[in-house]
Scaffold this motif. Structure first.
Motif, PDB file in Angstrom:
ATOM      1  N   ALA A  25       0.866  -1.074  -0.197  1.00  0.00           N
ATOM      2  CA  ALA A  25      -0.015   0.233   0.037  1.00  0.00           C
ATOM      3  C   ALA A  25       0.859   1.230  -0.023  1.00  0.00           C
ATOM      4  O   ALA A  25       0.683   2.081  -0.690  1.00  0.00           O
ATOM      5  N   MET A  26       2.012   1.202   0.919  1.00  0.00           N
ATOM      6  CA  MET A  26       2.752   2.470   0.674  1.00  0.00           C
ATOM      7  C   MET A  26       3.540   2.500  -0.729  1.00  0.00           C
ATOM      8  O   MET A  26       3.776   3.671  -1.003  1.00  0.00           O
ATOM      9  N   GLY A  27       3.996   1.592  -1.206  1.00  0.00           N
ATOM     10  CA  GLY A  27       4.621   1.790  -2.567  1.00  0.00           C
ATOM     11  C   GLY A  27       3.477   1.949  -3.535  1.00  0.00           C
ATOM     12  O   GLY A  27       3.788   3.142  -4.339  1.00  0.00           O
ATOM     13  N   GLU A  28       2.345   1.738  -3.678  1.00  0.00           N
ATOM     14  CA  GLU A  28       1.252   2.225  -4.270  1.00  0.00           C
ATOM     15  C   GLU A  28       0.894   3.476  -3.938  1.00  0.00           C
ATOM     16  O   GLU A  28       0.689   4.409  -5.016  1.00  0.00           O
ATOM     17  N   LEU A  29       0.957   4.171  -2.978  1.00  0.00           N
ATOM     18  CA  LEU A  29       0.782   5.480  -2.502  1.00  0.00           C
ATOM     19  C   LEU A  29       1.839   6.298  -3.180  1.00  0.00           C
ATOM     20  O   LEU A  29       1.540   7.375  -3.915  1.00  0.00           O
ATOM     21  N   GLN A  30       3.078   5.901  -2.975  1.00  0.00           N
ATOM     22  CA  GLN A  30       4.027   6.626  -3.766  1.00  0.00           C
ATOM     23  C   GLN A  30       4.077   6.749  -5.030  1.00  0.00           C
ATOM     24  O   GLN A  30       4.151   7.837  -5.720  1.00  0.00           O
ATOM     25  N   GLU A  31       3.598   5.552  -5.815  1.00  0.00           N
ATOM     26  CA  GLU A  31       3.285   5.514  -7.235  1.00  0.00           C
ATOM     27  C   GLU A  31       2.213   6.331  -7.624  1.00  0.00           C
ATOM     28  O   GLU A  31       2.497   7.220  -8.442  1.00  0.00           O
ATOM     29  N   GLN A  32       1.331   6.598  -6.928  1.00  0.00           N
ATOM     30  CA  GLN A  32       0.021   7.416  -7.360  1.00  0.00           C
ATOM     31  C   GLN A  32       0.362   8.709  -6.818  1.00  0.00           C
ATOM     32  O   GLN A  32      -0.151   9.515  -7.874  1.00  0.00           O
ATOM     33  N   THR A  33       1.283   8.971  -6.094  1.00  0.00           N
ATOM     34  CA  THR A  33       1.573  10.439  -5.870  1.00  0.00           C
ATOM     35  C   THR A  33       2.391  10.932  -6.992  1.00  0.00           C
ATOM     36  O   THR A  33       2.068  12.130  -7.461  1.00  0.00           O
ATOM     37  N   ILE A  34       3.539  10.071  -7.508  1.00  0.00           N
ATOM     38  CA  ILE A  34       4.294  10.570  -8.665  1.00  0.00           C
ATOM     39  C   ILE A  34       3.396  10.648  -9.854  1.00  0.00           C
ATOM     40  O   ILE A  34       3.572  11.604 -10.647  1.00  0.00           O
ATOM     41  N   LEU A  35       2.446   9.880  -9.994  1.00  0.00           N
ATOM     42  CA  LEU A  35       1.454  10.146 -11.148  1.00  0.00           C
ATOM     43  C   LEU A  35       0.658  11.294 -11.125  1.00  0.00           C
ATOM     44  O   LEU A  35       0.427  11.757 -12.298  1.00  0.00           O
ATOM     45  N   HIS A  36       0.379  11.602  -9.883  1.00  0.00           N
ATOM     46  CA  HIS A  36      -0.526  12.815  -9.730  1.00  0.00           C
ATOM     47  C   HIS A  36       0.480  13.938  -9.972  1.00  0.00           C
ATOM     48  O   HIS A  36      -0.148  14.952 -10.849  1.00  0.00           O
ATOM     49  N   VAL A  37       1.675  14.090  -9.738  1.00  0.00           N
ATOM     50  CA  VAL A  37       2.633  15.116  -9.841  1.00  0.00           C
ATOM     51  C   VAL A  37       2.568  15.245 -11.498  1.00  0.00           C
ATOM     52  O   VAL A  37       2.647  16.360 -11.815  1.00  0.00           O
TER      53      VAL A  37
END
Length: 146
Positions: free
Chosen positions: A106-118
């Motif tokens: 979940a933490m890795g997915e959050l980081q990935e989603q954050t970068i996609l959002h950026v």
């Protein structure tokens, strides 16, 4: 091995696991909040967005907020699962490892989603705005002043 020794070893193992998880959470959440705050400030206060850009950015932020909350809830659920495994097994067994893997996923997915959002926000910007935005993202990720 005496019962006292077993409890002492178990206490040390649990303290190390709890400390590692706490440190990972603190690093992740604090760095995420800092990055979000500085990017939010830059995008909303310093880039001079047009009304159309602001509308698109606001929509992207609303979509990301929903994903972020869901993933943060998943991390909390994984921590509850870990607590249950520790309580039940009193050891670092398969259930504890599964909970840790769930949390890391979940933490890795959050980081990935954050970068996609950026990148989604970046796509809304003009080339001149992108230069300032990129500088802020890089500074946030490397803990430098922008």
């Amino acid at each position: 091995m005496s019962a006292t020794k077993r409890y002492l070893i178990l206490s040390i193992v649990l303290a190390v696991i709890a400390g590692a998880i706490g440190a990972a959470c603190a690093v992740h959440w604090l760095s995420h909040r800092e990055q979000t705050s500085s990017l939010h400030q830059l995008v909303h206060d310093e880039l001079g967005l047009t009304a159309e850009q602001l509308t698109r950015i606001d929509a992207a932020e609303a979509r990301f907020a929903i994903r972020r909350v869901a993933l943060e809830q998943e991390m909390q659920a994984a921590n509850r699962q870990l607590a249950g495994a520790i309580e039940a097994d009193k050891s670092y067994g398969p259930e504890a490892q599964a909970a840790i893997n769930r949390f890391h996923g979940a933490m890795g997915e959050l980081q990935e989603q954050t970068i996609l959002h950026v990148f989604e926000m970046r796509d809304v910007l003009t080339p001149e705005q992108q230069v300032r935005f990129d500088r802020t993202v890089t500074a946030s990720l490397t803990e430098q002043e922008r």
